[in-house]
Design a protein around this motif. Structure first.
Motif, PDB file in Angstrom:
ATOM      1  N   LYS A  52       0.839  -1.200   0.000  1.00 45.08           N
ATOM      2  CA  LYS A  52       0.000   0.000   0.000  1.00 45.08           C
ATOM      3  C   LYS A  52       0.876   1.254   0.000  1.00 45.08           C
ATOM      4  N   LEU A  53       0.323   2.342  -0.560  1.00 49.11           N
ATOM      5  CA  LEU A  53       1.082   3.603  -0.587  1.00 49.11           C
ATOM      6  C   LEU A  53       0.889   4.434   0.679  1.00 49.11           C
ATOM      7  N   GLU A  54      -0.222   4.206   1.387  1.00 48.80           N
ATOM      8  CA  GLU A  54      -0.500   5.036   2.564  1.00 48.80           C
ATOM      9  C   GLU A  54       0.650   5.071   3.579  1.00 48.80           C
ATOM     10  N   PRO A  55       1.137   3.881   4.018  1.00 54.50           N
ATOM     11  CA  PRO A  55       2.220   3.901   5.011  1.00 54.50           C
ATOM     12  C   PRO A  55       3.455   4.642   4.495  1.00 54.50           C
ATOM     13  N   VAL A  56       3.708   4.527   3.196  1.00 54.77           N
ATOM     14  CA  VAL A  56       4.875   5.187   2.605  1.00 54.77           C
ATOM     15  C   VAL A  56       4.705   6.707   2.670  1.00 54.77           C
ATOM     16  N   LYS A  57       3.513   7.173   2.297  1.00 51.01           N
ATOM     17  CA  LYS A  57       3.241   8.620   2.348  1.00 51.01           C
ATOM     18  C   LYS A  57       3.380   9.123   3.783  1.00 51.01           C
ATOM     19  N   GLU A  58       2.853   8.334   4.728  1.00 53.93           N
ATOM     20  CA  GLU A  58       2.926   8.741   6.135  1.00 53.93           C
ATOM     21  C   GLU A  58       4.374   8.829   6.602  1.00 53.93           C
ATOM     22  N   ASN A  59       5.184   7.843   6.229  1.00 54.64           N
ATOM     23  CA  ASN A  59       6.589   7.869   6.657  1.00 54.64           C
ATOM     24  C   ASN A  59       7.337   9.069   6.079  1.00 54.64           C
ATOM     25  N   LEU A  60       7.012   9.407   4.841  1.00 54.19           N
ATOM     26  CA  LEU A  60       7.667  10.576   4.234  1.00 54.19           C
ATOM     27  C   LEU A  60       7.268  11.850   4.994  1.00 54.19           C
ATOM     28  N   GLN A  61       6.005  11.909   5.378  1.00 58.41           N
ATOM     29  CA  GLN A  61       5.523  13.053   6.176  1.00 58.41           C
ATOM     30  C   GLN A  61       6.235  13.121   7.525  1.00 58.41           C
ATOM     31  N   VAL A  62       6.343  11.970   8.181  1.00 61.92           N
ATOM     32  CA  VAL A  62       7.008  11.913   9.489  1.00 61.92           C
ATOM     33  C   VAL A  62       8.443  12.431   9.363  1.00 61.92           C
ATOM     34  N   CYS A  63       9.160  11.956   8.344  1.00 61.91           N
ATOM     35  CA  CYS A  63      10.562  12.366   8.161  1.00 61.91           C
ATOM     36  C   CYS A  63      10.670  13.873   7.984  1.00 61.91           C
ATOM     37  N   LEU A  85      10.402  14.831  12.061  1.00 59.90           N
ATOM     38  CA  LEU A  85      11.833  14.669  12.319  1.00 59.90           C
ATOM     39  C   LEU A  85      12.647  15.846  11.758  1.00 59.90           C
ATOM     40  N   GLY A  86      12.011  16.623  10.886  1.00 60.63           N
ATOM     41  CA  GLY A  86      12.660  17.853  10.425  1.00 60.63           C
ATOM     42  C   GLY A  86      13.755  17.694   9.385  1.00 60.63           C
ATOM     43  N   PHE A  87      13.682  16.627   8.574  1.00 60.98           N
ATOM     44  CA  PHE A  87      14.674  16.484   7.491  1.00 60.98           C
ATOM     45  C   PHE A  87      14.226  17.294   6.281  1.00 60.98           C
ATOM     46  N   GLN A  88      15.203  17.833   5.541  1.00 61.93           N
ATOM     47  CA  GLN A  88      14.914  18.543   4.291  1.00 61.93           C
ATOM     48  C   GLN A  88      14.614  17.519   3.196  1.00 61.93           C
ATOM     49  N   ARG A  89      13.969  17.999   2.115  1.00 65.34           N
ATOM     50  CA  ARG A  89      13.585  17.073   1.044  1.00 65.34           C
ATOM     51  C   ARG A  89      14.804  16.349   0.462  1.00 65.34           C
ATOM     52  N   ASN A  90      15.891  17.088   0.231  1.00 72.39           N
ATOM     53  CA  ASN A  90      17.063  16.431  -0.374  1.00 72.39           C
ATOM     54  C   ASN A  90      17.710  15.440   0.608  1.00 72.39           C
ATOM     55  N   GLU A  91      17.532  15.694   1.908  1.00 73.60           N
ATOM     56  CA  GLU A  91      18.063  14.750   2.903  1.00 73.60           C
ATOM     57  C   GLU A  91      17.236  13.469   2.901  1.00 73.60           C
ATOM     58  N   ILE A  92      15.919  13.631   2.803  1.00 71.18           N
ATOM     59  CA  ILE A  92      15.029  12.460   2.773  1.00 71.18           C
ATOM     60  C   ILE A  92      15.354  11.604   1.550  1.00 71.18           C
ATOM     61  N   GLN A  93      15.612  12.283   0.439  1.00 63.58           N
ATOM     62  CA  GLN A  93      15.999  11.595  -0.797  1.00 63.58           C
ATOM     63  C   GLN A  93      17.225  10.706  -0.546  1.00 63.58           C
ATOM     64  N   GLN A  94      18.229  11.262   0.096  1.00 59.77           N
ATOM     65  CA  GLN A  94      19.461  10.494   0.365  1.00 59.77           C
ATOM     66  C   GLN A  94      19.210   9.354   1.348  1.00 59.77           C
TER      67      GLN A  94
END
Length: 306
Positions: free
Chosen positions: A179-190, A194-203
């Motif tokens: 499912k995509l829901e948990p993935v979307k939620e984890n990206l939101q959490v990060c 947790l305060g990571f920038q988009r390029n940091e989340i990418q890495q």
């Protein structure tokens, strides 16, 4: 299991976000409770057992038992087996594969071939497709539209290149089937919690794809300890995101032991610097002698005081 949710019926295309939990139903006519009892009367079942299919597992899957009893080995099943071998599923893996995904035996061969052709058109190599299908057995039950939507989602959401998107799903193919829901939620959490920038989340995601499917609670707990208690800044967590796959208890015990010894130094500018890698990935023996400069007995004694 997070990725073990097949389409609701083996015969229908799944809609983008439809993921039906498996409901245990009585699978067979009432005169028998197990598929095993049919093996003597069914050439199809007998041949599947010879292949290594575990019928006791298959009958736990919704409607899979009835499905197998309606299929003819020569007419229906053989062509799917040849197709799977052609895709690169090894002979000795056919049994385990069909145990996990018996529904593929009822799929239209042309539809299956179209899905593989789509992956090839996206420049996935033969060995890569074989690996993905083996590691995410439901992959080929999904339509080309869904696979395409999924690849597009990870590419756009993470801002990855086509090549990096491919690499991501080769390493964690259940990203295409879960499912995509948990993935979307984890990206939101990060990003938000947790305060990571988009390029940091990418890495982070590129180095450790499992973060996309990890428990949110665990991610938060580990981050909280590393960042707020141990004082590890964001940019260092980006360098070693594997730390999020560690057990919190292990991180705590080791950090407290180092603090007790006066060796908890996580600043790379200092000579006695200890990296997150050294902190979490070394076995106890090595961690004690090389990092803590203490004996394993000292460590064990210390843990008893906690």
């Amino acid at each position: 299991d997070w990725d073990d949710i097949p389409p609701s019926s083996a015969l229908e295309q799944i809609s983008e976000e439809e993921a039906v939990q498996i409901i245990a139903e009585p699978l067979l006519p009432l005169q028998s409770s197990t598929l095993r009892d049919y093996v003597d009367h069914s050439e199809t079942l007998a041949k599947l057992v010879q292949l290594g299919v575990d019928l006791s597992q298959v009958e736990k899957r919704q409607k899979a038992g009835q499905l197998l009893l309606t299929l003819d080995f020569e007419k229906d099943i053989k062509k799917i087996l040849l197709f799977l071998k052609d895709v690169g599923v090894e002979d000795n893996q056919l049994g385990p594969f069909l145990t996990k995904n018996p529904y593929i035996l009822a799929e239209d061969l042309e539809a299956l071939e179209t899905r593989v052709a789509y992956l090839k058109s996206k420049k996935f190599g033969k060995a890569e497709i074989a690996q993905m299908v083996s590691r995410a057995p439901y992959l080929l039950l999904f339509s080309v539209e869904r696979l395409d939507n999924r690849l597009g989602f990870f590419k756009n959401e993470l801002g990855l290149s086509v090549k990096k998107t491919k690499d991501l799903v080769i390493r964690l193919p259940r990203l295409l089937t879960g499912k995509l829901e948990p993935v979307k939620e984890n990206l939101q959490v990060c990003q938000i919690e947790l305060g990571f920038q988009r390029n940091e989340i990418q890495q982070i995601v590129f180095k450790t794809p499992k973060i996309l499917t990890a428990s949110k609670k665990r991610l938060k707990q580990i981050f909280d300890y590393l960042h707020n208690i141990m004082g590890i800044p964001h940019h260092m967590l980006v360098h070693f995101p594997q730390v999020f796959n560690s057990k919190l208890l292990r991180i705590k015990e080791r950090h407290m032991f180092l603090t007790f010894l006066g060796r908890a130094q996580y600043d790379p500018a200092q000579p006695s610097y200890i990296s997150l890698d050294q902190l979490v990935s070394l076995p106890d023996e090595v961690f004690c002698t090389e990092i803590a400069k203490a004996s394993i007995q000292d460590f064990e004694k210390f843990l008893k005081t906690l």
